[in-house]
Design an enzyme around this catalytic site. Structure first.
Site, short mmCIF file in Angstrom:
data_model
loop_
_atom_site.label_atom_id
_atom_site.label_comp_id
_atom_site.label_asym_id
_atom_site.label_seq_id
_atom_site.Cartn_x
_atom_site.Cartn_y
_atom_site.Cartn_z
N ASP A 86 -13.10 -22.93 19.47
CA ASP A 86 -13.74 -24.05 20.16
C ASP A 86 -12.99 -24.21 21.47
O ASP A 86 -11.75 -24.29 21.47
CB ASP A 86 -13.59 -25.34 19.35
CG ASP A 86 -14.56 -25.44 18.19
OD1 ASP A 86 -15.22 -24.44 17.87
OD2 ASP A 86 -14.64 -26.53 17.58
N HIS A 142 -10.66 -17.47 15.24
CA HIS A 142 -11.46 -16.65 14.34
C HIS A 142 -11.79 -15.31 14.99
O HIS A 142 -11.78 -15.18 16.22
CB HIS A 142 -12.74 -17.39 13.97
CG HIS A 142 -12.50 -18.68 13.23
ND1 HIS A 142 -12.79 -18.85 11.91
CD2 HIS A 142 -11.97 -19.87 13.65
CE1 HIS A 142 -12.46 -20.08 11.53
NE2 HIS A 142 -11.96 -20.72 12.57
N SER A 226 -4.19 -24.28 24.26
CA SER A 226 -3.86 -22.98 24.80
C SER A 226 -5.10 -22.23 25.28
O SER A 226 -6.12 -22.85 25.57
CB SER A 226 -3.10 -22.15 23.77
OG SER A 226 -2.40 -21.11 24.41
#
Length: 261
Positions: A86, A142, A226
């Protein structure tokens, strides 16, 4: 002048002791009272969290929270590359013949980012994508596609901000920050996923040790806001036409598709 001042301030606040103190506090029970304030300030969607907000023993545990199983639908088309995080798609473009990418009018060396010409040469003329995670985002990473892990390693020591100010005034943050690189083989092409540590906290925790990753499965997490940089070989990736920059993306959303080379 602004650039020199920015760098000086960051150097003063980005020491080893500062990082250790911040990390220790975030993992202590003393930080627990801040969780609700944090969630409210960053407008965290609590309905999609796997656990209730009262479950978390400290701020760090809340920061790396997991989501409910179906919170992020994964585009399972065999040739799509999905967002591994995200975040905000901040930039994308073509890697030039000198293995450099231009971001915010700054040049970043892919050779330096990956740690050598042997590793970076294959991406000359290819495509890069930059995905920035703010403190408000879900911070687990992911796999963007099905692939065989052909290499995984870390580079760098200190980390500097990777937000808009960091990209504008920082000194090669994407190429110099602490970073963990995973190269995945998908069919006949290679994709690099560079997980870049942010200011104060260098932690990029790899939790998937399997030799093959499945699209959408959890691979790692950040301990602070990050950035993830995706690198594709020349002619091996086609961007999703509907995507503009900057734009919000979520785990499992199609960023484009792999083109067989």
């Amino acid at each position: 002048m602004k650039e020199r001042l920015y760098r000086s301030l960051i150097e003063l606040t980005n020491g080893r002791m500062t990082s250790m103190a911040l990390g220790k506090f975030a993992r202590s029970r003393l930080s627990r009272p801040l969780i609700k304030t944090y969630a409210k300030a960053y407008k965290i969607n609590q309905k999609e969290m796997l656990d209730d907000i009262h479950h978390y023993p400290n701020l760090h545990a809340f920061f790396i929270r997991k989501l409910k199983k179906d919170a992020r639908p994964i585009d399972l088309k065999i040739d799509t590359v999905t967002s591994p995080v995200d975040g905000i798609l901040e930039n994308w473009g073509i890697i030039n013949e000198d293995c450099e990418m231009i971001v915010k009018n700054k040049s970043y060396s892919i050779e330096e980012m990956l740690g050598g010409i042997e590793r970076s040469g294959k991406y000359s003329g290819g495509t890069f994508m930059i995905l920035y995670l703010s403190p408000a985002h879900y911070h687990r990473i992911h796999s963007p596609l099905d692939g065989k892990v052909i290499e995984s390693y870390s580079l760098g020591r200190k980390s500097y901000p990777v937000n808009r100010l960091g990209l504008k005034y920082g000194k090669s943050t994407l190429a110099k920050n602490f970073r963990t690189i995973t190269e995945l083989k998908h069919g006949d092409t290679t994709i690099a996923m560079v997980k870049v540590g942010a200011m104060f906290i260098n932690s990029v925790k790899i939790i998937n040790q399997k030799s093959e990753w499945k699209k959408g499965e959890e691979a790692a997490y950040f301990s602070f806001g990050s950035t993830v940089v995706l690198l594709f070989e020349k002619g091996a990736f086609q961007m999703e036409k509907s995507l503009e920059v900057p734009t919000e993306v979520q785990v499992g959303e199609a960023l484009g598709r792999v083109i067989s080379t």
